[in-house]
Design an enzyme around this catalytic site. Structure first.
Site, PDB file in Angstrom:
ATOM      1  N   GLU A 210      24.021  46.806 -36.767  1.00  0.00           N
ATOM      2  CA  GLU A 210      24.777  46.165 -37.853  1.00  0.00           C
ATOM      3  C   GLU A 210      23.865  45.351 -38.771  1.00  0.00           C
ATOM      4  O   GLU A 210      24.070  45.305 -39.980  1.00  0.00           O
ATOM      5  CB  GLU A 210      25.888  45.271 -37.290  1.00  0.00           C
ATOM      6  CG  GLU A 210      26.904  45.986 -36.409  1.00  0.00           C
ATOM      7  CD  GLU A 210      27.472  47.262 -37.018  1.00  0.00           C
ATOM      8  OE1 GLU A 210      27.656  47.324 -38.251  1.00  0.00           O
ATOM      9  OE2 GLU A 210      27.729  48.217 -36.255  1.00  0.00           O
TER      10      GLU A 210
ATOM     11  N   MET B 148      31.396  46.295 -37.501  1.00  0.00           N
ATOM     12  CA  MET B 148      31.402  46.574 -38.928  1.00  0.00           C
ATOM     13  C   MET B 148      30.485  45.616 -39.653  1.00  0.00           C
ATOM     14  O   MET B 148      30.574  44.400 -39.471  1.00  0.00           O
ATOM     15  CB  MET B 148      32.845  46.465 -39.464  1.00  0.00           C
ATOM     16  CG  MET B 148      32.967  46.612 -40.963  1.00  0.00           C
ATOM     17  SD  MET B 148      32.346  48.216 -41.520  1.00  0.00           S
ATOM     18  CE  MET B 148      31.753  47.761 -43.147  1.00  0.00           C
TER      19      MET B 148
END
EC number: 3.4.11.-
Length: 874
Positions: A308, A273
Site C-alpha cells: 500500500e 486500499m
C-alpha cells in the site's frame, strides 16, 4: 440525453480542477447529506454537464453553475440521473461560458452495508454495538459518496469538511486544520489535498485508538484501530516508518504528504486500499498480536503495508490513465512490496516466496478464458473482475523478469526518472517502457508488448540432439491444447553448475545452441551435465525437458545440486504439464519422491499445494487407490514434520514457523493418525486454558483441522467447541483461521451447517468466503447450497468482487463434463458482467479436471507405482 448513455468514459467538454466537499454522516440513521462545489474548466461549447453519480438523491433545486465573468447564476432546465450508467446529466438552456466556473450540487445518500462507496462498518465497545462511517472508492465508487468526475485521469484537488458527532474521531487524506465544536456536533476542516484521482479520496468517522511514530524527515505516521487494540498496531507502524524511508530513497522522490495514517476497518472487502495519506485495511492485514497471530499473519501485515505504501508513489503520485492500465498500479506495488520486505526482513527469504505469486499468475493465465495484462474496460461494472492474479501476480512477475533482464541499478534509475517525469499526472504502460528503454538502451517496448498485449505465456520445450540444444516455444494451456501466441523470451540457463550460465533473447518459434558454448571444460561433460532453464525462476514461462534432460534434473534434485528456487520451478512446471496431460501422474509422483529430503519452506509449501490437487484428482479418477496416495504423501511429509515437531524451538527461523503449521495441517488432512490424535489433545487442553503454550498460533489451524476430521453427526463436540472459540475471540485472524478449518470437515451434514453458519449475522460479510472452500466430500453439498442461496448471496455480495470467490471456490473443484453443463444451465439467466469472466474460468477448470481424470484412469503403471511409492521407506 440518450447520446450520453452506454458510454465507457465521460465526455471531456468540462473537466474538474478542485472540489470543495462538505458532508454530514448520521451514524444512527445510516445516512448522509452533503454539498459539493466543483471548480470546472469548460473547454468546448456545450449546454450539458455530464458527471458520475450513483445511489445518491440529488436535490435538483440545489444545482447551479456560475462563472466569474458572467453575472447570472445558471440553473439547469433538466437534471437526470441515469442509474444504469451511474451518470448525472445536467442540461442548461444556454451554452455554458468557456473557462473556469463553479458547479454546486446538494445530495443525500445511504451509508450502505456493501463495503463500497460511503458505507457503515460495525464494532462493539463495552458490549454495545456501534457504527463507524468509512469509504472505499476504488475502482469507481466515489460517485456513491458525492457527484464527481470518477475517472483516474480526471485529477483535481479536494478540500473536505465534515460535520460529525463531537465525541468521534474524523479522519481524511490530509491533516486537520480546524475543529469547531458546537454542542453534540463538531465541524472538522482538512488541508487541501495535492492533485489526485477521486478513487483515492477517503473519510473515516468513528471511535479509534492509535499508536504514533515519525520518519527521520518528520512525517507523522499513525496506526488507528478499534479501541483497546492499539498494541496490535505497533508492528505495522514500525514497518511503515522504515518502508517510507526506503521508498524515498528507491524512488528518489520524497513522500508527498505531511502525514500517513493507516486504519484497521472491521468490515472491509479487499485486503487494503491505498487512499492518499489515509490507507484503509482489513484488521487481518494491519494488526498483529504477538500472542495470537501466526508467523503467516506477521508476514502478511509486512507485505500488505509495503504494497500500500508503494502506491503512495506508484498509483497516487503517478496514476494510471484508465483502468486498462490497472496492472501498472497493482503489478508494480506487488513486486516492490517484496523488495521492501526483503530489505526489512532478509531472514524471511521473501524473494523465494515470490514464486507463489508467479505460480498463481501462471495458473490463471494458463486458461483460455484468461485475459491480457492490459484489458479493455468498457464499463465500470467490468472493472472489479480485473483485480485478479493477472493484474497483480502476472503483472509483478513480468516486472521482475524485466528487472532481472535489465539489471537492478538500471531499472531503479529509470524508474525514478519515470516517477519524476509523471508526478501529479497520469501515465500509460508505454510511458514506463519508454523510461526503461531510454535508461537501458534495450528494446523494452518491443520485448514487453508481447507480455502485456496478449494473454497467456509460453512453454519452452528443450531437447538435446547430438551437440545441440534445441528450443521450441508454444503457448501453454492447462487444457492440453496449444494457443498461437508467440513471445520474446529472456532465456537463462545453467549447465552442470551455477558458475556456467548463459542468457539470450528467444525471438522466434525455435532456436538452437551449441552445447560446447555452455561448458568451460570438455564437450563430454557438457553433454552429460544437468541443464536448467529459467534460472531462479525469474521468467514468466514454463519449461518442458526431453526425457534425458528431465532424468538428469531429477538426479540433480536428489543430490541437492539445484538451489531451492530451481527445485521449486522444476516441480511446479512438471505439475502444470501433468495437469495438461503432457506428463503422466506416474512421472509426477516419481519426481516428487526425489524431494524426500527437502527441508526448504517454499519448496515444501508448493509440494503440499500440489499434493492437495493430486489427492482431489485421484479421488475422482481412482478412488480405490486413494489410501495409497494418502500414504505416499504422509511418507513424503513425515520427515520434515518430525524435524519440526509441534512446539516452536528457541531462536528458530520464521520460515520454520510457517512450515510447521502447513505441514501438520497437511498430515491431518491425509488422515495421519498420530497427527490427528496430537492435534485433538492440544485443542482440548486449549479449550480449558486459552493461555496454554500447547497451542501456539502457528499450529492452531492444524489442530482445528485435526479436530474437524473426526466430526460427524453423532460426534459433534469438536465442531461445537470450535464454534465456541470463534464466538469468544475478537481477533479477526483467529476468526478466519477457524472458518477455513470448519470447512475441512469430511461430513456433508456438518458441511451444510458450516455453510449456513457463514450466512448468519455471526460471520461478517467480508469473512464468509473463508468458509466456502470445502473438502472433496462436501463438493455436492456446497454446490446445492450455492444454488439454494444464490438469490441471497447475489444480493449481499453481488456488487463487489467477493461474489466471484463463492463461484470459483465451489465450482472449480468439480471434474465432470456433466457438472460443467449443470453449472452453465444454472447460471444461464443469472450471470451479470461482474461474474461473467469468473464463471467462464471456473467452468474451464472443471473441463480441465475432467480431462485430467480420464487421462489418469488410462495410466497403465499408476497403480503399481503408487503402491510401491506409498510404502517405500525414506
Amino acid at each position: 440525453m440518450d447520446r450520453f448513455k452506454g458510454q465507457p468514459r465521460l465526455p471531456k467538454f468540462a473537466v474538474p480542477k478542485r472540489y470543495d466537499i462538505r458532508m454530514k454522516p448520521d451514524l444512527s440513521a445510516c445516512s448522509f447529506t452533503g454539498s459539493v462545489a466543483i471548480d470546472i474548466d469548460v473547454v468546448s461549447d456545450t449546454n450539458f454537464i455530464v458527471l458520475n453519480a450513483a445511489e445518491l438523491r440529488v436535490n435538483s433545486g440545489s444545482v447551479s453553475f456560475t462563472n466569474p465573468n458572467f453575472s447570472k447564476v445558471l440553473e439547469p432546465v433538466k437534471v437526470e440521473a441515469v442509474e444504469a450508467d451511474e451518470i448525472l446529466v445536467l442540461e442548461f438552456s444556454a451554452t455554458l461560458p468557456i473557462g473556469v466556473g463553479v458547479l454546486k450540487i446538494g445530495f443525500m445518500g445511504v451509508l450502505n452495508d456493501k463495503m463500497k462507496g460511503f458505507y457503515r462498518s460495525t464494532y462493539e465497545l463495552n458490549g454495545e454495538k456501534k457504527n463507524m462511517a468509512v469509504t472505499q472508492f476504488e475502482p469507481a465508487d466515489a460517485r456513491k459518496c458525492f457527484p464527481c468526475w470518477d475517472e483516474p485521469a480526471c485529477k483535481a484537488t479536494f478540500k473536505i469538511t465534515l460535520d460529525v458527532p463531537s465525541e468521534l474521531l474524523a479522519l481524511s487524506n490530509m491533516p486537520v486544520i480546524e475543529e469547531k465544536v458546537d454542542g453534540h456536533l463538531k465541524t472538522v476542516s482538512y488541508q487541501e489535498t495535492p492533485i489526485m484521482s477521486t478513487y483515492l479520496v477517503a473519510v473515516c468517522v468513528g471511535l479509534f485508538d492509535y499508536v504514533e511514530d515519525h520518519t527521520s524527515d518528520g512525517i507523522k505516521v499513525r496506526v488507528y484501530c478499534q479501541v483497546g487494540k492499539a498494541d496490535q498496531g505497533k508492528f505495522a507502524l514500525n514497518v511503515a516508518v522504515k518502508t517510507l524511508e526506503l521508498y524515498k530513497g528507491y524512488f528518489a522522490v520524497q513522500y508527498p504528504l505531511p502525514k500517513l495514517d493507516m486504519i484497521a476497518i472491521p468490515d472491509f472487502a479487499a485486503g487494503a486500499m491505498e487512499n492518499y495519506g489515509l490507507v484503509t485495511y482489513r484488521e487481518t492485514a494491519l494488526l498483529y498480536d504477538a500472542k495470537h497471530s501466526a508467523a503467516a499473519n506477521k508476514q502478511r501485515v509486512a507485505t500488505v503495508v509495503a504494497h500500500e505504501l508503494a502506491h503512495q508513489w506508484f498509483g497516487n503520485l503517478v496514476t494510471m490513465e484508465w483502468w486498462t492500465h490497472l496492472w501498472l498500479n497493482e503489478g508494480f506495488a506487488t513486486w516492490v512490496s517484496y523488495l521492501a520486505t526483503d530489505s526489512l526482513f532478509p531472514e524471511w527469504k521473501i524473494w523465494t516466496q515470490f514464486l507463489d505469486e508467479t505460480t498463481e499468475g501462471l495458473r490463471l493465465d494458463g486458461l483460455e478464458e484468461s485475459h491480457p495484462i492490459e484489458v479493455e474496460v468498457n464499463h465500470a461494472s467490468e472493472i472489479d473482475e480485473i483485480f485478479d492474479a493477472i493484474s497483480y501476480r502476472k503483472g509483478a512477475s513480468v516486472i521482475r523478469m524485466l528487472q532481472s533482464y535489465l539489471g537492478a541499478e538500471i531499472f531503479q534509475r529509470s524508474l525514478a526518472s519515470y516517477i519524476q517525469k509523471h508526478a501529479y499526472s497520469n501515465a500509460k504502460t508505454e510511458d514506463l517502457w519508454a523510461a526503461l528503454e531510454e535508461g537501458s538502451g534495450e528494446p523494452v517496448n518491443r520485448l514487453m508488448n508481447s507480455w502485456t498485449g496478449q494473454k497467456g505465456y509460453p512453454v519452452v520445450s528443450v531437447k538435446l540432439e547430438d551437440q545441440k540444444l534445441e528450443f521450441v516455444q508454444s503457448q501453454f494451456l492447462s487444457s492440453g491444447s496449444h494457443g498461437d501466441g508467440q513471445w520474446i523470451i529472456p532465456i537463462t540457463l545453467c549447465c552442470g553448475s551455477y558458475d556456467t550460465c548463459k542468457n539470450f533473447l528467444m525471438q522466434s518459434k525455435s532456436e538452437s545452441l551449441d552445447v560446447k558454448e555452455l561448458h568451460d571444460s570438455s564437450l563430454e561433460e557438457a553433454r552429460s551435465a544437468w541443464i536448467k532453464l529459467n534460472v531462479n525462476q525469474t521468467g514468466f514461462y514454463r519449461v518442458k525437458y526431453d526425457e534425458g534432460l528431465a532424468a538428469r534434473l531429477r538426479y540433480a534434485i536428489e543430490k541437492k545440486n539445484l538451489n531451492e528456487t530451481d527445485r521449486f520451478g522444476v516441480l511446479d512446471d512438471s505439475f502444470a504439464l501433468c495437469m495438461a496431460r503432457q506428463l503422466s501422474l506416474t512421472y509426477l509422483l516419481t519426481l516428487l519422491s526425489a524431494y524426500k529430503e527437502e527441508l526448504e519452506y517454499t519448496v515444501l509449501s508448493n509440494m503440499i499445494n500440489i499434493s492437495y490437487k493430486v489427492i482431489r484428482i485421484a479421488a475422482d479418477a481412482t478412488p480405490e487407490l486413494l489410501e495409497y496416495f494418502n500414504q505416499f504423501f504422509i511418507n513424503l511429509f513425515q520427515n520434515p514434520a518430525e524435524r519440526l515437531g509441534w512446539d516452536p524451538k528457541q531462536g528458530e527461523s520464521h520460515l520454520d514457523a510457517l512450515l510447521r503449521g502447513e505441514i501438520l495441517t497437511a498430515l491431518a488432512l491425509f488422515g495421519h493418525d498420530s497427527t490427528l490424535n496430537e492435534g485433538s489433545r492440544r485443542f482440548h487442553a486449549f479449550l480449558d486454558d486459552r493461555n496454554t503454550a500447547l497451542l501456539p498460533p502457528d499450529i492452531r489451524k492444524a489442530a482445528y483441522v485435526a479436530v474437524m476430521q473426526r466430526v460427524n453427526t453423532s460426534n459433534r463436540s469438536g465442531y461445537e467447541s470450535l464454534l465456541r472459540v470463534y464466538r469468544e475471540t475478537d481477533l479477526s485472524q483467529e476468526k478466519t483461521r477457524i472458518l477455513s478449518s470448519l470447512a475441512s470437515c469430511p461430513n456433508p451434514d456438518i458441511i451444510l451447517e458450516v455453510l449456513n453458519f457463514l450466512l448468519s449475522p455471526e460471520v461478517r460479510n467480508q469473512d464468509a468466503v473463508f468458509g466456502v472452500a470445502v473438502g472433496k466430500e462436501g463438493r455436492e453439498t456446497a454446490w446445492t447450497w450455492l444454488k439454494d442461496n444464490w438469490e441471497y448471496i447475489s444480493k449481499t455480495w453481488g456488487s463487489g468482487f467477493l461474489i466471484t470467490r463463492f463461484i470459483s471456490a465451489i465450482v472449480s473443484p468439480f471434474a465432470s463434463i456433466e457438472k460443467a453443463k449443470e453449472v452453465e444451465e444454472f447460471f444461464a439467466n443469472r450471470s451479470k458482467p461482474a461474474i461473467a469472466r469468473t464463471l467462464k474460468q471456473s467452468r474451464e477448470r472443471v473441463f480441465i479436471n475432467a480431462k485430467w481424470v480420464q487421462s489418469v484412469q488410462n495410466e497403465d503403471q499408476l497403480a503399481e507405482a503408487v503402491k510401491e511409492l506409498a510404502y517405500r521407506k525414506y
